[in-house]
Motif scaffolding. Structure first.
Motif, PDB file in Angstrom:
ATOM      1  N   VAL A   1       0.885  -1.052  -0.348  1.00  0.00           N
ATOM      2  CA  VAL A   1       0.012   0.069   0.289  1.00  0.00           C
ATOM      3  C   VAL A   1       0.857   1.337  -0.156  1.00  0.00           C
ATOM      4  N   LEU A   2       1.757   1.210   0.811  1.00  0.00           N
ATOM      5  CA  LEU A   2       2.935   2.735   1.030  1.00  0.00           C
ATOM      6  C   LEU A   2       2.837   2.790  -0.490  1.00  0.00           C
ATOM      7  N   LYS A   3       4.165   1.675  -1.309  1.00  0.00           N
ATOM      8  CA  LYS A   3       4.362   2.110  -2.028  1.00  0.00           C
ATOM      9  C   LYS A   3       3.417   2.264  -3.593  1.00  0.00           C
ATOM     10  N   ASP A   4       2.436   2.105  -3.715  1.00  0.00           N
ATOM     11  CA  ASP A   4       1.245   1.970  -4.237  1.00  0.00           C
ATOM     12  C   ASP A   4       0.766   3.807  -4.285  1.00  0.00           C
ATOM     13  N   VAL A   5       0.393   3.930  -2.880  1.00  0.00           N
ATOM     14  CA  VAL A   5       0.472   5.601  -2.219  1.00  0.00           C
ATOM     15  C   VAL A   5       2.109   6.631  -3.223  1.00  0.00           C
ATOM     16  N   ALA A   6       2.640   6.149  -2.474  1.00  0.00           N
ATOM     17  CA  ALA A   6       3.673   7.099  -2.749  1.00  0.00           C
ATOM     18  C   ALA A   6       4.259   7.087  -4.486  1.00  0.00           C
ATOM     19  N   GLN A   7       3.342   6.530  -5.680  1.00  0.00           N
ATOM     20  CA  GLN A   7       3.514   6.530  -6.818  1.00  0.00           C
ATOM     21  C   GLN A   7       2.241   7.916  -6.788  1.00  0.00           C
ATOM     22  N   ARG A   8       1.796   8.225  -5.945  1.00  0.00           N
ATOM     23  CA  ARG A   8       0.476   9.283  -6.733  1.00  0.00           C
ATOM     24  C   ARG A   8       0.402  10.343  -5.922  1.00  0.00           C
ATOM     25  N   THR A   9       0.280  11.850  -6.082  1.00  0.00           N
ATOM     26  CA  THR A   9       0.018  12.661  -5.646  1.00  0.00           C
ATOM     27  C   THR A   9      -0.575  12.328  -4.504  1.00  0.00           C
ATOM     28  N   ARG A  10      -1.805  12.231  -4.736  1.00  0.00           N
ATOM     29  CA  ARG A  10      -3.060  11.561  -4.066  1.00  0.00           C
ATOM     30  C   ARG A  10      -3.760  10.735  -4.034  1.00  0.00           C
ATOM     31  N   THR A  11      -4.548   9.698  -3.464  1.00  0.00           N
ATOM     32  CA  THR A  11      -5.566   8.068  -4.342  1.00  0.00           C
ATOM     33  C   THR A  11      -6.370   8.017  -2.923  1.00  0.00           C
ATOM     34  N   SER A  12      -7.681   7.672  -3.795  1.00  0.00           N
ATOM     35  CA  SER A  12      -8.716   6.894  -2.797  1.00  0.00           C
ATOM     36  C   SER A  12      -8.146   5.898  -2.165  1.00  0.00           C
ATOM     37  N   VAL A  13      -9.052   5.197  -1.098  1.00  0.00           N
ATOM     38  CA  VAL A  13      -8.534   4.542  -0.250  1.00  0.00           C
ATOM     39  C   VAL A  13      -9.519   3.607  -1.579  1.00  0.00           C
ATOM     40  N   GLN A  14     -10.359   3.694  -1.315  1.00  0.00           N
ATOM     41  CA  GLN A  14     -11.218   2.187  -2.125  1.00  0.00           C
ATOM     42  C   GLN A  14     -10.555   2.075  -3.708  1.00  0.00           C
ATOM     43  N   ASP A  15      -9.687   3.439  -4.276  1.00  0.00           N
ATOM     44  CA  ASP A  15      -9.005   2.870  -5.735  1.00  0.00           C
ATOM     45  C   ASP A  15      -7.825   2.016  -5.353  1.00  0.00           C
ATOM     46  N   VAL A  16      -6.864   2.274  -3.628  1.00  0.00           N
ATOM     47  CA  VAL A  16      -6.279   1.061  -3.242  1.00  0.00           C
ATOM     48  C   VAL A  16      -6.718  -0.041  -3.085  1.00  0.00           C
ATOM     49  N   SER A  17      -7.391  -0.519  -2.859  1.00  0.00           N
ATOM     50  CA  SER A  17      -8.059  -1.987  -2.513  1.00  0.00           C
ATOM     51  C   SER A  17      -8.387  -2.464  -4.368  1.00  0.00           C
ATOM     52  N   SER A  18      -8.424  -1.466  -4.645  1.00  0.00           N
ATOM     53  CA  SER A  18      -8.751  -1.950  -6.606  1.00  0.00           C
ATOM     54  C   SER A  18      -7.478  -2.014  -7.323  1.00  0.00           C
ATOM     55  N   ARG A  19      -7.005  -1.796  -6.868  1.00  0.00           N
ATOM     56  CA  ARG A  19      -5.516  -1.833  -7.762  1.00  0.00           C
ATOM     57  C   ARG A  19      -4.927  -2.996  -6.993  1.00  0.00           C
ATOM     58  N   LEU A  20      -4.840  -3.276  -5.629  1.00  0.00           N
ATOM     59  CA  LEU A  20      -3.740  -4.372  -5.363  1.00  0.00           C
ATOM     60  C   LEU A  20      -5.077  -5.034  -4.768  1.00  0.00           C
ATOM     61  N   ARG A  21      -5.690  -5.065  -5.337  1.00  0.00           N
ATOM     62  CA  ARG A  21      -6.993  -6.445  -5.203  1.00  0.00           C
ATOM     63  C   ARG A  21      -7.814  -6.777  -3.979  1.00  0.00           C
TER      64      ARG A  21
END
Length: 289
Positions: free
Chosen positions: A224-244
């Motif tokens: 999750v940390l690596k995913d969030v670090a790639q973006r200025t900001r993101t929603s928790v729902q989108d993180v959940s979707s991207r990482l399944r």
């Protein structure tokens, strides 16, 4: 496992249920919308009772916490009122029911965030370590009492006998998650409440599940940390979707990362209510290691 982790595990499992219900079939089967909604109702009311009789009760006489506790108790009442209204609707497959449930789920998510980001940090400032230990004991006891009351006064072993097992197994929340996820399949076909209150030989397997859950949570934290670090900001729902990842697990991981100062989150104020997360300087450094 401390009180905060017990509460966070309850939150994560309830959030998972909230995510499953809109996707479930309206009628029939163990995982029907009706059955899952009944599970949610039971878990929420048990959780609320345990919180109010332990943590809330300990904080309500402190001037710094009195107003916040009062607001959160009113939120409990509103959530329970909406639960009752939705429970009385016979057809839970309509668009109207689904939208009303999504509104309730958003209210629950916001309530949990207030507890984890406002109430628990304040409690850490007000209460000492001895009080924390006592509250953990009370929280587990209240869970047992709530389960006993809902099961018509079963002969439940004393809380002293169950305390270690409950804490080591993330209390009722972990038993509930294990039952729903099939981790205890083959041991028993009983409900999570019956699993928790029985003397069946499940505690060893629950302990192993707790260990695996902790390892997975740490692994998910890095992802999750690596995913969030790639973006200025993101929603928790989108993180959940991207990482399944399950949405409840994602919320719990984000809460862990925020407590460590690696991310920060805010509530989006637009028409779609969602939690927005962004990396911190410390978090970016951690993600690059």
């Amino acid at each position: 496992m401390d009180l905060w982790q017990l509460i966070a595990n309850d939150h994560a499992n309830i959030a998972d249920l909230c995510g499953e219900i809109p996707r479930a079939f309206p009628d029939g089967g163990v995982r029907s919308r009706e059955r899952l909604f009944r599970d949610l109702d039971t878990e929420l009311r048990r959780h609320f009772e345990a919180e109010e009789e332990s943590l809330y009760d300990a904080l309500e006489d402190h001037d710094r916490a009195e107003h916040l506790v009062d607001e959160l108790e009113h939120e409990h009442e509103e959530i329970e009122r909406r639960l009752g209204e939705l429970a009385r609707v016979r057809d839970k497959g309509t668009q109207d029911w689904t939208q009303r449930f999504r509104d309730l789920a958003a209210l629950i998510e916001g309530h949990f965030h207030r507890e984890e980001h406002e109430l628990l940090p304040l409690a850490r400032e007000i209460l000492d370590e001895e009080e924390f230990r006592e509250l953990r004991h009370e929280y587990v006891e209240e869970n047992i009492e709530a389960l006993r009351a809902r099961q018509g006064g079963w002969d439940v072993p004393s809380s002293g006998l169950l305390l270690g097992a409950l804490v080591g197994a993330a209390a009722g929340a972990l038993a509930f998650a294990a039952w729903r996820g099939g981790a205890l399949r083959g041991l028993t076909d009983r409900t999570p409440t019956q699993l928790l209150l029985s003397r069946a030989p499940v505690l060893g397997r629950l302990g192993g599940l707790m260990s695996r859950t902790g390892r997975r949570r740490r692994q998910y934290g890095a992802e999750v940390l690596k995913d969030v670090a790639q973006r200025t900001r993101t929603s928790v729902q989108d993180v959940s979707s991207r990482l399944r990842l399950p949405i409840g697990t994602t919320y719990a991981v984000v809460a862990d990362l925020e407590r460590k100062g690696l991310v920060r989150s805010t509530r989006h104020q637009g028409p779609v209510r969602e939690r927005i997360v962004a990396i911190t300087t410390r978090g970016r450094e951690q993600a690059q290691r």
